[in-house]
Write a protein that holds these residues in place. Structure first.
Motif, PDB file in Angstrom:
ATOM      1  N   GLU A   1       0.818  -1.876  -0.314  1.00 39.47           N
ATOM      2  CA  GLU A   1       0.080   0.131  -0.114  1.00 39.47           C
ATOM      3  C   GLU A   1       0.409   0.925  -0.153  1.00 39.47           C
ATOM      4  N   GLY A   2       1.106   1.873  -1.138  1.00 41.74           N
ATOM      5  CA  GLY A   2       1.986   3.036  -1.428  1.00 41.74           C
ATOM      6  C   GLY A   2       3.348   2.665  -1.498  1.00 41.74           C
ATOM      7  N   ASN A   3       3.325   4.315  -1.228  1.00 38.76           N
ATOM      8  CA  ASN A   3       5.184   3.620  -1.901  1.00 38.76           C
ATOM      9  C   ASN A   3       6.127   3.788   0.252  1.00 38.76           C
ATOM     10  N   PRO A   4       7.265   2.916  -0.012  1.00 39.72           N
ATOM     11  CA  PRO A   4       7.842   2.882   1.961  1.00 39.72           C
ATOM     12  C   PRO A   4       8.422   3.815   1.400  1.00 39.72           C
ATOM     13  N   LEU A   5       9.403   4.282   0.312  1.00 37.30           N
ATOM     14  CA  LEU A   5      10.022   5.935   1.083  1.00 37.30           C
ATOM     15  C   LEU A   5       8.914   6.814   1.431  1.00 37.30           C
ATOM     16  N   ASP A   6       7.850   6.880   0.804  1.00 39.45           N
ATOM     17  CA  ASP A   6       7.121   8.054   0.810  1.00 39.45           C
ATOM     18  C   ASP A   6       6.559   8.264   2.370  1.00 39.45           C
ATOM     19  N   LYS A   7       6.449   6.827   2.803  1.00 35.79           N
ATOM     20  CA  LYS A   7       5.814   6.583   4.505  1.00 35.79           C
ATOM     21  C   LYS A   7       6.938   6.738   5.398  1.00 35.79           C
ATOM     22  N   HIS A   8       8.349   6.736   4.471  1.00 37.15           N
ATOM     23  CA  HIS A   8       9.491   6.552   5.172  1.00 37.15           C
ATOM     24  C   HIS A   8       9.660   7.862   6.630  1.00 37.15           C
ATOM     25  N   PRO A   9       9.646   7.676   8.068  1.00 36.54           N
ATOM     26  CA  PRO A   9       9.581   8.601   8.832  1.00 36.54           C
ATOM     27  C   PRO A   9      10.655   9.524   8.422  1.00 36.54           C
ATOM     28  N   MET A  10      11.696   9.057   8.033  1.00 37.76           N
ATOM     29  CA  MET A  10      13.040  10.060   7.683  1.00 37.76           C
ATOM     30  C   MET A  10      13.953  10.374   6.588  1.00 37.76           C
ATOM     31  N   TRP A  11      13.750   9.222   5.535  1.00 34.99           N
ATOM     32  CA  TRP A  11      15.322   8.907   4.633  1.00 34.99           C
ATOM     33  C   TRP A  11      14.387  10.482   3.983  1.00 34.99           C
ATOM     34  N   LYS A  12      13.438  10.928   3.901  1.00 36.32           N
ATOM     35  CA  LYS A  12      13.215  11.540   2.624  1.00 36.32           C
ATOM     36  C   LYS A  12      13.556  12.568   3.060  1.00 36.32           C
ATOM     37  N   HIS A  13      13.413  13.194   4.319  1.00 37.83           N
ATOM     38  CA  HIS A  13      14.172  14.598   4.666  1.00 37.83           C
ATOM     39  C   HIS A  13      15.539  14.518   5.123  1.00 37.83           C
ATOM     40  N   THR A  14      15.984  16.073   4.153  1.00 36.03           N
ATOM     41  CA  THR A  14      16.860  15.825   3.452  1.00 36.03           C
ATOM     42  C   THR A  14      17.285  17.612   3.524  1.00 36.03           C
ATOM     43  N   LYS A  15      18.361  18.385   2.997  1.00 37.04           N
ATOM     44  CA  LYS A  15      19.056  19.623   3.264  1.00 37.04           C
ATOM     45  C   LYS A  15      19.509  20.032   1.710  1.00 37.04           C
ATOM     46  N   CYS A  16      18.727  20.929   1.537  1.00 36.46           N
ATOM     47  CA  CYS A  16      19.072  21.225  -0.226  1.00 36.46           C
ATOM     48  C   CYS A  16      21.013  22.101  -0.763  1.00 36.46           C
ATOM     49  N   PRO A  17      20.386  20.832  -1.857  1.00 39.47           N
ATOM     50  CA  PRO A  17      21.940  21.247  -2.393  1.00 39.47           C
ATOM     51  C   PRO A  17      22.719  22.013  -2.847  1.00 39.47           C
ATOM     52  N   THR A  18      21.628  22.911  -2.741  1.00 42.18           N
ATOM     53  CA  THR A  18      22.108  24.012  -3.510  1.00 42.18           C
ATOM     54  C   THR A  18      21.801  25.699  -2.644  1.00 42.18           C
ATOM     55  N   CYS A  19      20.757  25.395  -1.785  1.00 44.81           N
ATOM     56  CA  CYS A  19      20.592  26.691  -0.495  1.00 44.81           C
ATOM     57  C   CYS A  19      20.858  26.183   1.123  1.00 44.81           C
ATOM     58  N   ASN A  20      21.026  24.972   0.950  1.00 45.03           N
ATOM     59  CA  ASN A  20      20.959  24.168   2.700  1.00 45.03           C
ATOM     60  C   ASN A  20      19.822  24.565   3.504  1.00 45.03           C
ATOM     61  N   GLY A  21      19.223  24.445   2.492  1.00 48.38           N
ATOM     62  CA  GLY A  21      17.892  24.897   3.489  1.00 48.38           C
ATOM     63  C   GLY A  21      17.280  23.309   3.535  1.00 48.38           C
ATOM     64  N   ALA A  22      15.637  23.202   4.747  1.00 50.85           N
ATOM     65  CA  ALA A  22      14.795  22.293   4.807  1.00 50.85           C
ATOM     66  C   ALA A  22      14.464  21.438   2.937  1.00 50.85           C
ATOM     67  N   ALA A  23      14.715  19.598   2.696  1.00 50.93           N
ATOM     68  CA  ALA A  23      14.047  19.740   1.240  1.00 50.93           C
ATOM     69  C   ALA A  23      14.149  18.256   1.425  1.00 50.93           C
ATOM     70  N   THR A  24      13.404  18.006   0.243  1.00 49.10           N
ATOM     71  CA  THR A  24      12.445  16.433   0.800  1.00 49.10           C
ATOM     72  C   THR A  24      12.865  15.808  -0.768  1.00 49.10           C
ATOM     73  N   ARG A  25      12.990  14.640  -0.619  1.00 49.83           N
ATOM     74  CA  ARG A  25      13.931  13.411  -1.253  1.00 49.83           C
ATOM     75  C   ARG A  25      12.346  13.404  -2.648  1.00 49.83           C
ATOM     76  N   GLU A  26      13.190  13.094  -3.936  1.00 51.93           N
ATOM     77  CA  GLU A  26      12.689  12.279  -4.652  1.00 51.93           C
ATOM     78  C   GLU A  26      11.926  11.241  -4.172  1.00 51.93           C
ATOM     79  N   THR A  27      10.763   9.640  -3.845  1.00 51.70           N
ATOM     80  CA  THR A  27      10.481   9.201  -3.792  1.00 51.70           C
ATOM     81  C   THR A  27      10.630   8.086  -4.602  1.00 51.70           C
TER      82      THR A  27
END
Length: 815
Positions: free
Chosen positions: A468-494
């Motif tokens: 049900e759904g994409n496990p990467l999208d549901k993961h509590p931590m994996w998709k949360h990251t920093k933007c490589p350009t501005c270093n601000g909070a960003a989200t990984r492509e799942t």
């Protein structure tokens, strides 16, 4: 020698393994051969299709290796994909664990066949190191403008909260939960394969000599280059008003502008923006909206097979030449992916349009007159002469096409364009077990690629897969990251990549010594030495997607500076399926044969011999238990007869003229087999004919008793059969010749010089006798012996003419 296959196969497989016998040389001055069979998906067990595929490739690799070539013959694993997730759902096992345990088991199975793979260059496409370089290639393609995002209509199961492949949609329902599937517009990543469409088409010419014509035709049709007219249908004033003036026109493309006066309706795809506007603003009846939504819920593949269906949209467009109103319909046969999701319909001259018009009682207007009279009962699709076509009436179709396109361009209402059926390749998959797409969504910077130094973006192991759904999208931590350009909070492509992405460049990875794998996807010097693949072996089911994508990737990587070659595979062999009881082997049919059981009972050499002897590799192979027994008996006899040989380190020297007739014939058959071997490895790979020639040679050796002829025969036959039955041939070659025979062997033409010839003797053209005479016989002596052999047919007759044709016949004409 007594034949004990399990003992000697274990011995030689151990020896090959311990001595790294099949690793390629790093000496790039040597002549090379790169032999590759398509890498397998690690499903858990090999089947007879695997045995056939890899035995064919292995025979070719072994032949070239013993003939002095530097041979690269690798194996790996196409290890990402849905089956691992399905196993996780069904058995509660992690996809990674399931995949790598299967690889371990299948590696042992393939090793038991004695396949001469490079062990050091083996890898799995799911290895994190492979993903690292794959993501780097993706980012370089993105930076070059070859990757973009767009929304597309995909199969969506609302119950499972996931996208489904077309293969997972069964009669409009999800294969897993059996609930209805809907078509949903979802964002995804696309590769611009269309940018290479013309080059992919043109370069098919480079492959004519080495690829099956059927495969090239399939690729040409898939690319689908067509020239035609593109123009816009302008909406009528009333229709524009009905659509709140949100739309003025839409484009259509036709390869038959000569039929434009036969247009009686236009059809839109159910997903067309105009159709969506009509639905969202409830400008159609509820019944019509429901009908259209039902069409939208059916995938493209099922629509193509379904009966033609449509709904009138109660709007019109203006015919660009006649000025008449043309009704607009929505039709299930129009796909949004092709031609913008809109077509002009000419029922008199198109079968699909005719079927639809008949069903809904739409006008059918003849505009082409052909040798087949048009009576309204069927469409006439061939070219002819234009009628009912205004100023263009009387022109031939070909002339009219040019004239009508010229008219549209002069009036600036249309233009000549080149179109391709090929569409950009959507690689997004909303699944866990795949290579993560290395992109990051930043609220400030937008869509940006991950930094190369941060690769790989690896999958998290701590996921729970329930389907049900994409496990990467549901993961509590994996998709949360920093933007490589501005270093601000960003989200990984799942999203993860389509597994065809992995198989589109794996053959390049093999070219490079593993010591360099950490630093580069592959080494350019190595790739330029080994590429192209000299012989690629795999099923014809990969004719389009895998082979086309691999060709595309090779051209992209060339343009990115990775390689110099334009094409990946110089020669392609598509092996036939293995059948049993007339149908493809499958567990559901209960007609499978377990390779492990065959090897345990008869040995790998018997399995290999049967697979290569039963049919030419390009043809289907029917499994035959008695033929497997026959292959085993031949090898047993071959081993036992070696007792007639003496040991030696060089091929025996034989005075051919002093031999008896039977020994001369045996030598001839042995060298015929050697000639056959040289022929089949030129590209036909008809191993069955080579094996048959070797069997004939063994029979001929058995009809004589000269030890030197026996030894020479085995010196050669063991060389010829080594690629096919390597274990037995290495064993006997070692004991008899110290393996000095596993090198190129020259053909001795002396054995083909005949001491005698057979002459047919005919009387008045009818064969009456046959005589064997010396090849040096005079004409007079031949005629004398010939007449002597047919005395009773000459008695009481007058001999009118005597005809002598050397090496063929004597004809006596009498009355």
């Amino acid at each position: 020698m007594q034949y004990n296959p399990l003992e000697l196969e274990t011995k030689w497989q151990t020896t090959w393994d311990q001595t790294n016998a099949f690793e390629p040389s790093a000496d790039f001055t040597k002549a090379k051969k790169y032999i590759l069979s398509m890498f397998p998906y690690p499903s858990g067990r090999i089947h007879m299709g695997h045995v056939r595929n890899y035995t064919i490739g292995d025979a070719i690799a072994r032949h070239h290796r013993k003939n002095g070539f530097n041979v690269l013959h690798p194996i790996g694993w196409d290890s990402f994909g849905m089956p691992a997730e399905n196993a996780a759902i069904k058995h509660g096992v992690h996809p990674k664990k399931w995949t790598y345990e299967n690889i371990d088991y299948m590696r042992k199975e393939l090793a038991s066949l004695g396949l001469s793979f490079s062990k050091k260059r083996e890898f799995a496409a799911s290895d994190v190191l492979y993903t690292k370089h794959e993501q780097r290639i993706f980012i370089e393609m993105f930076n070059k403008g070859l990757v973009y995002q767009k929304s597309a209509t995909l199969n969506w199961c609302n119950t499972c909260q996931t996208v489904l492949a077309n293969e997972q949609v069964e009669e409009g329902c999800c294969w897993r939960c059996d609930n209805p599937v809907e078509q949903r517009l979802l964002p995804g990543y696309y590769l611009k394969i269309t940018q290479y469409a013309q080059e992919l088409l043109d370069d098919c010419e480079k492959l004519r000599e080495g690829w099956p014509s059927q495969v090239l035709t399939m690729q040409e049709n898939w690319i689908g280059r067509s020239e035609g007219l593109e123009f816009s249908f302008t909406l009528s004033d009333d229709s524009r008003a009905k659509l709140d003036h949100q739309f003025d026109s839409y484009k259509v493309f036709t390869t038959r502008p000569d039929t434009i006066y036969g247009v009686s309706y236009s059809a839109l795809a159910p997903e067309h923006p105009i159709v969506k506007h009509l639905i969202s603003h409830k400008l159609l009846s509820e019944a019509k909206i429901a009908q259209i939504k039902k069409m939208q819920s059916v995938g493209a593949r099922e629509r193509a097979q379904a009966a033609k269906e449509g709904v009138s949209l109660e709007i019109d467009v203006i015919h660009p030449l006649t000025g008449q109103n043309v009704p607009v319909w929505v039709a299930n046969f129009v796909l949004i992916e092709y031609g913008g999701g809109a077509v002009m319909a000419v029922p008199a001259h198109d079968e699909r349009d005719f079927e639809f018009a008949k069903k809904y009682d739409l006008a059918i207007i003849q505009s082409i007159e052909t040798p087949s009279p048009f009576d309204g009962s069927a469409a006439t699709t061939e070219y002819g002469t234009l009628v009912n076509s205004g100023e263009f009436s009387g022109l031939t179709s070909k002339s009219a096409q040019k004239a009508i396109i010229a008219h549209f361009e002069a009036q600036k209402i249309g233009t000549k364009v080149i179109n391709y059926k090929l569409r950009d390749w959507g690689i997004s998959r909303q699944r866990y077990w795949g290579a993560p797409i290395p992109m990051i969504h930043c609220p400030k910077c937008g869509l940006v690629p991950e930094k190369i130094e941060n690769l790989p973006v690896a999958l998290p192991d701590d996921v729970e897969i329930k389907g049900e759904g994409n496990p990467l999208d549901k993961h509590p931590m994996w998709k949360h990251t920093k933007c490589p350009t501005c270093n601000g909070a960003a989200t990984r492509e799942t999203d993860t990549m389509d597994t065809f992405f992995q198989s589109s460049w794996y053959f390049l990875r093999y070219t490079t010594d593993p010591s360099l794998w950490n630093d580069v996807p592959f080494d350019k010097t190595s790739a330029n030495y080994w590429m192209n693949v000299d012989q690629y072996v795999g099923g014809i089911e990969h004719a389009i997607l895998h082979l086309l994508y691999s060709r595309f990737f090779t051209k992209v990587l060339r343009d990115l500076g990775y390689v110099n070659c334009d094409e990946p595979f110089a020669n392609l062999l598509t092996q036939g399926m293995v059948l049993k009881d007339g149908s493809k082997m499958s567990k559901s049919k209960g007609n499978t044969v377990d390779p492990d059981a065959i090897i345990k009972t008869y040995g790998a050499d018997t399995a290999r011999l049967f697979i290569l002897f039963a049919a030419p590799p390009q043809k289907e192979l029917e499994w035959n238990d008695s033929a497997v027994e026959g292959a085993f008996r031949f090898l047993k006899r071959f081993a036992q007869k070696s007792e007639n040989c003496f040991t030696c380190k060089t091929i025996p020297s034989i005075e051919h003229s002093s031999l008896c007739k039977e020994s001369k014939y045996a030598r001839k058959k042995v060298y015929e087999a050697l000639k056959k071997s040289n022929e089949i490895y030129e590209g036909s790979y008809t191993f069955n004919t080579l094996i048959a020639a070797c069997m004939e040679a063994l029979n001929a050796l058995g009809d004589q008793n000269d030890p030197a002829v026996w030894s020479e025969g085995y010196f050669i036959l063991l060389n010829l059969l080594e690629p096919i039955v390597p274990h037995l041939c290495w064993e006997m070659s070692e004991s008899l010749f110290g393996r000095a025979n596993l090198v190129p062997i020259a053909i001795k033409e002396e054995v083909f010089v005949e001491d005698s010839m057979i002459l047919a003797v005919t009387v008045n053209g009818k064969k009456r006798s046959e005589i064997e005479v010396e090849t040096s016989i005079s004409k007079e002596e031949a005629l004398r012996l010939g007449k002597q052999s047919v005395t009773k047919w000459l008695e009481g007759c007058e001999l009118l003419k005597e005809i002598y044709v050397p090496n063929k016949l004597i004809n006596l004409v009498v009355k």
